[in-house]
Design a protein around this motif. Structure first.
Motif, PDB file in Angstrom:
ATOM      1  N   PRO A  89       0.821  -1.215   0.000  1.00  0.00           N
ATOM      2  CA  PRO A  89       0.000   0.000   0.000  1.00  0.00           C
ATOM      3  C   PRO A  89       0.859   1.272   0.000  1.00  0.00           C
ATOM      4  O   PRO A  89       1.985   1.279   0.506  1.00  0.00           O
ATOM      5  N   SER A  90       0.319   2.348  -0.546  1.00  0.00           N
ATOM      6  CA  SER A  90       0.968   3.646  -0.386  1.00  0.00           C
ATOM      7  C   SER A  90       0.814   4.076   1.068  1.00  0.00           C
ATOM      8  O   SER A  90      -0.223   3.850   1.696  1.00  0.00           O
ATOM      9  N   VAL A  91       1.845   4.698   1.610  1.00  0.00           N
ATOM     10  CA  VAL A  91       1.879   4.954   3.049  1.00  0.00           C
ATOM     11  C   VAL A  91       0.736   5.860   3.497  1.00  0.00           C
ATOM     12  O   VAL A  91       0.190   5.691   4.596  1.00  0.00           O
ATOM     13  N   ASP A  92       0.316   6.794   2.650  1.00  0.00           N
ATOM     14  CA  ASP A  92      -0.733   7.724   3.055  1.00  0.00           C
ATOM     15  C   ASP A  92      -2.099   7.064   3.143  1.00  0.00           C
ATOM     16  O   ASP A  92      -3.033   7.632   3.713  1.00  0.00           O
ATOM     17  N   THR A  93      -2.233   5.841   2.590  1.00  0.00           N
ATOM     18  CA  THR A  93      -3.517   5.146   2.635  1.00  0.00           C
ATOM     19  C   THR A  93      -3.644   4.242   3.863  1.00  0.00           C
ATOM     20  O   THR A  93      -4.657   3.560   4.023  1.00  0.00           O
ATOM     21  N   GLY A  94      -2.646   4.242   4.727  1.00  0.00           N
ATOM     22  CA  GLY A  94      -2.676   3.389   5.904  1.00  0.00           C
ATOM     23  C   GLY A  94      -3.982   3.453   6.684  1.00  0.00           C
ATOM     24  O   GLY A  94      -4.547   2.401   7.046  1.00  0.00           O
ATOM     25  N   PRO A  95      -4.504   4.657   6.971  1.00  0.00           N
ATOM     26  CA  PRO A  95      -5.747   4.734   7.742  1.00  0.00           C
ATOM     27  C   PRO A  95      -6.910   3.967   7.121  1.00  0.00           C
ATOM     28  O   PRO A  95      -7.808   3.511   7.840  1.00  0.00           O
ATOM     29  N   ASN A  96      -6.933   3.832   5.818  1.00  0.00           N
ATOM     30  CA  ASN A  96      -8.013   3.100   5.163  1.00  0.00           C
ATOM     31  C   ASN A  96      -8.004   1.625   5.550  1.00  0.00           C
ATOM     32  O   ASN A  96      -9.055   0.981   5.570  1.00  0.00           O
ATOM     33  N   TYR A  97      -6.824   1.097   5.848  1.00  0.00           N
ATOM     34  CA  TYR A  97      -6.693  -0.297   6.267  1.00  0.00           C
ATOM     35  C   TYR A  97      -6.914  -0.452   7.770  1.00  0.00           C
ATOM     36  O   TYR A  97      -7.489  -1.442   8.228  1.00  0.00           O
ATOM     37  N   TYR A  98      -6.439   0.536   8.541  1.00  0.00           N
ATOM     38  CA  TYR A  98      -6.503   0.415   9.990  1.00  0.00           C
ATOM     39  C   TYR A  98      -7.940   0.392  10.498  1.00  0.00           C
ATOM     40  O   TYR A  98      -8.250  -0.331  11.448  1.00  0.00           O
ATOM     41  N   LYS A  99      -8.800   1.168   9.890  1.00  0.00           N
ATOM     42  CA  LYS A  99     -10.166   1.270  10.418  1.00  0.00           C
ATOM     43  C   LYS A  99     -10.929  -0.049  10.321  1.00  0.00           C
ATOM     44  O   LYS A  99     -11.906  -0.254  11.046  1.00  0.00           O
ATOM     45  N   ASP A 100     -10.492  -0.935   9.427  1.00  0.00           N
ATOM     46  CA  ASP A 100     -11.145  -2.230   9.292  1.00  0.00           C
ATOM     47  C   ASP A 100     -10.259  -3.389   9.750  1.00  0.00           C
ATOM     48  O   ASP A 100     -10.574  -4.559   9.494  1.00  0.00           O
ATOM     49  N   ASN A 101      -9.119  -3.059  10.414  1.00  0.00           N
ATOM     50  CA  ASN A 101      -8.205  -4.089  10.946  1.00  0.00           C
ATOM     51  C   ASN A 101      -7.778  -5.083   9.861  1.00  0.00           C
ATOM     52  O   ASN A 101      -7.797  -6.307  10.065  1.00  0.00           O
ATOM     53  N   LEU A 102      -7.356  -4.558   8.710  1.00  0.00           N
ATOM     54  CA  LEU A 102      -7.000  -5.409   7.570  1.00  0.00           C
ATOM     55  C   LEU A 102      -5.541  -5.834   7.562  1.00  0.00           C
ATOM     56  O   LEU A 102      -5.161  -6.718   6.788  1.00  0.00           O
ATOM     57  N   LEU A 103      -4.706  -5.220   8.418  1.00  0.00           N
ATOM     58  CA  LEU A 103      -3.279  -5.524   8.443  1.00  0.00           C
ATOM     59  C   LEU A 103      -2.861  -5.973   9.834  1.00  0.00           C
ATOM     60  O   LEU A 103      -3.517  -5.666  10.830  1.00  0.00           O
ATOM     61  N   GLN A 104      -1.752  -6.690   9.911  1.00  0.00           N
ATOM     62  CA  GLN A 104      -1.189  -7.070  11.206  1.00  0.00           C
ATOM     63  C   GLN A 104       0.087  -6.266  11.453  1.00  0.00           C
ATOM     64  O   GLN A 104       0.792  -5.879  10.517  1.00  0.00           O
ATOM     65  N   PRO A 105       0.407  -5.999  12.741  1.00  0.00           N
ATOM     66  CA  PRO A 105       1.622  -5.241  13.038  1.00  0.00           C
ATOM     67  C   PRO A 105       2.868  -5.972  12.533  1.00  0.00           C
ATOM     68  O   PRO A 105       2.901  -7.201  12.474  1.00  0.00           O
ATOM     69  N   ILE A 106       3.871  -5.186  12.185  1.00  0.00           N
ATOM     70  CA  ILE A 106       5.140  -5.757  11.747  1.00  0.00           C
ATOM     71  C   ILE A 106       5.911  -6.290  12.950  1.00  0.00           C
ATOM     72  O   ILE A 106       6.081  -5.600  13.962  1.00  0.00           O
ATOM     73  N   ASP A 107       6.344  -7.526  12.853  1.00  0.00           N
ATOM     74  CA  ASP A 107       7.126  -8.163  13.908  1.00  0.00           C
ATOM     75  C   ASP A 107       8.604  -7.873  13.636  1.00  0.00           C
ATOM     76  O   ASP A 107       9.224  -8.492  12.781  1.00  0.00           O
ATOM     77  N   GLU A 108       9.169  -6.935  14.391  1.00  0.00           N
ATOM     78  CA  GLU A 108      10.550  -6.527  14.139  1.00  0.00           C
ATOM     79  C   GLU A 108      11.556  -7.561  14.635  1.00  0.00           C
ATOM     80  O   GLU A 108      12.763  -7.399  14.427  1.00  0.00           O
ATOM     81  N   ALA A 109      11.068  -8.630  15.257  1.00  0.00           N
ATOM     82  CA  ALA A 109      11.949  -9.751  15.584  1.00  0.00           C
ATOM     83  C   ALA A 109      12.143 -10.638  14.360  1.00  0.00           C
ATOM     84  O   ALA A 109      13.124 -11.378  14.273  1.00  0.00           O
ATOM     85  N   LYS A 110      11.221 -10.548  13.413  1.00  0.00           N
ATOM     86  CA  LYS A 110      11.313 -11.346  12.185  1.00  0.00           C
ATOM     87  C   LYS A 110      11.790 -10.517  10.994  1.00  0.00           C
ATOM     88  O   LYS A 110      12.425 -11.043  10.081  1.00  0.00           O
ATOM     89  N   PHE A 111      11.466  -9.225  11.012  1.00  0.00           N
ATOM     90  CA  PHE A 111      11.874  -8.368   9.898  1.00  0.00           C
ATOM     91  C   PHE A 111      13.173  -7.651  10.231  1.00  0.00           C
ATOM     92  O   PHE A 111      13.332  -7.092  11.320  1.00  0.00           O
ATOM     93  N   LYS A 112      14.121  -7.656   9.290  1.00  0.00           N
ATOM     94  CA  LYS A 112      15.435  -7.054   9.512  1.00  0.00           C
ATOM     95  C   LYS A 112      15.377  -5.546   9.261  1.00  0.00           C
ATOM     96  O   LYS A 112      15.613  -5.062   8.160  1.00  0.00           O
ATOM     97  N   VAL A 113      15.059  -4.821  10.317  1.00  0.00           N
ATOM     98  CA  VAL A 113      14.857  -3.375  10.233  1.00  0.00           C
ATOM     99  C   VAL A 113      16.082  -2.655   9.698  1.00  0.00           C
ATOM    100  O   VAL A 113      15.975  -1.666   8.968  1.00  0.00           O
ATOM    101  N   ASP A 114      17.270  -3.143  10.046  1.00  0.00           N
ATOM    102  CA  ASP A 114      18.492  -2.437   9.661  1.00  0.00           C
ATOM    103  C   ASP A 114      18.769  -2.498   8.167  1.00  0.00           C
ATOM    104  O   ASP A 114      19.722  -1.888   7.683  1.00  0.00           O
ATOM    105  N   GLN A 115      17.929  -3.201   7.413  1.00  0.00           N
ATOM    106  CA  GLN A 115      18.113  -3.233   5.956  1.00  0.00           C
ATOM    107  C   GLN A 115      17.437  -2.044   5.270  1.00  0.00           C
ATOM    108  O   GLN A 115      17.661  -1.808   4.087  1.00  0.00           O
ATOM    109  N   VAL A 116      16.619  -1.294   6.010  1.00  0.00           N
ATOM    110  CA  VAL A 116      15.892  -0.167   5.446  1.00  0.00           C
ATOM    111  C   VAL A 116      16.650   1.130   5.722  1.00  0.00           C
ATOM    112  O   VAL A 116      17.243   1.288   6.803  1.00  0.00           O
TER     113      VAL A 116
END
Length: 374
Positions: A89-116
């Motif tokens: 998704p485009s970052v500015d559209t995030g609220p459209n997903y949040y209001k219906d709980n369509l996404l799950q939080p990012i697990d930073e124990a599984k995602f390598k944050v330092d690659q971004v």
């Protein structure tokens, strides 16, 4: 790189061939099964980055595509957040997903944050990547929407061209526009020349009354100049066709349209930032709430943010990877394209799409319809 300024972000540009990275099995989090990906139509060629991933991990990629944020939102909403493991998704559209709980939080124990790239990872939090203290979106790529023009007809460079050049009286049916973003470009133009003050278009997000005032003024201007419009576009294919098939010589387009026209069609095509400021966007990586293959999704996510793979993605799409270090693998051609599109001063003048509000999205749809039917 040791510093990460906005210019560093802009360097992760396009058109590079990079050798695929071999992902070690224990880094993959999963080395079998499948992952269901729902991505923009011009993101992935099954024979390049996705094939590299399958070859490295053994994970099969099932790819489905969409052409707009609205299409992606509506399909995921209709399925209750199920059916896919990765979404962009485009970052500015995030609220459209949040209001219906369509996404799950990012697990930073599984995602390598330092690659971004650190700065864009941090800054995305204010643009829509977080909700109630949790991150749901990871910056994946970014780009701009500026002006593409025929340099034989408009003798200007990036930073000199203007949104106003699209509406000159002696260029009938030669302007290409996307209905839902042309309002922002014209708002920047009318604000800059004092005709319609709007705080560089930010009043469109301030309140419903302020937004309607600006939308009304912009619509009035476009309708008065509708004879200039030669083509509407809604996706990358239509944008390119506006110039190659519909006879347009100038238009408000995504960066990839003008840059690839210059590279692959004719050197006369130029792309750059209007003097009033280009529109800048960030697309993200997200995991739907009902994802069935979560480990495989994180394996693909970590693979995509490796610098060589980020550069290869940029090469095949023309978009700018958010993978830290991808700029080290750019070709001279890519660097030249960047310098032509973003000369000194244009980066600091960008208009970054703000996080959408309910009234903004509703009003934009209303005025897009009015423009389309005008």
């Amino acid at each position: 790189m040791t510093r990460f300024s906005r210019r560093d972000l802009m360097k992760a540009s396009a058109f590079v061939l990079a050798a695929p990275v071999v992902l070690r099995a224990h880094d993959a989090l999963a080395t079998s099964g499948a992952v269901d990906v729902y991505a923009w139509g011009d993101y992935f060629d099954k024979n390049t980055v996705l094939a590299d991933f399958t070859n490295a991990t053994g994970i099969k990629v099932n790819l489905s595509t969409y052409g707009s944020n609205e299409e992606a939102e509506n399909k995921l909403r209709a399925a209750g957040g199920k059916g896919f493991d990765l979404l962009f998704p485009s970052v500015d559209t995030g609220p459209n997903y949040y209001k219906d709980n369509l996404l799950q939080p990012i697990d930073e124990a599984k995602f390598k944050v330092d690659q971004v790239i650190p700065s864009i990872y941090r800054n995305s939090l204010t643009l829509g990547a977080a909700h109630r203290g949790k991150r749901f979106l990871v910056p994946f790529d970014w780009g701009t929407e500026g002006v593409t023009w025929d340099s034989t007809k408009f003798d200007k460079k990036s930073g000199q061209i203007s949104y106003g050049d699209m509406w000159l009286a002696d260029h009938p049916k030669q302007t290409a526009i996307r209905q839902k973003s042309v309002f922002n470009g014209v708002a920047l133009y009318l604000d800059a020349n004092g005709t319609l003050p709007s705080n560089r278009g930010l009043d469109m997000y301030k309140s419903e009354a302020d937004a309607r005032r600006v939308f009304d003024g912009v619509l009035k201007f476009i309708v008065a100049h509708r004879g200039n419009v030669g083509a509407f576009w809604n996706n990358a294919t239509e944008a390119t066709a506006a110039f190659t098939d519909a006879g347009c010589t100038i238009g408000q387009t995504w960066d990839t349209t003008g840059i690839l026209l210059h590279q692959k069609t004719d050197k006369k095509w130029s792309y750059g930032m209007p003097k009033e400021g280009g529109l800048a966007w960030t697309d993200t990586l997200a995991i739907p709430a009902g994802a069935a293959n979560v480990d495989q999704a994180y394996a693909l996510a970590n693979f995509l943010y490796q610098p060589e793979i980020g550069a290869k993605f940029s090469n095949t799409t023309g978009y700018n990877s958010c993978a830290k270090g991808a700029d080290a693998f750019l070709s001279e051609e890519a660097r030249a394209a960047f310098q032509a599109a973003y000369p000194a001063g244009t980066i600091d003048n960008l208009f970054w799409w703000p996080m959408q509000t309910d009234f903004y999205a509703k009003l934009r749809g209303e005025y897009v319809e009015k423009l389309t039917n005008a």
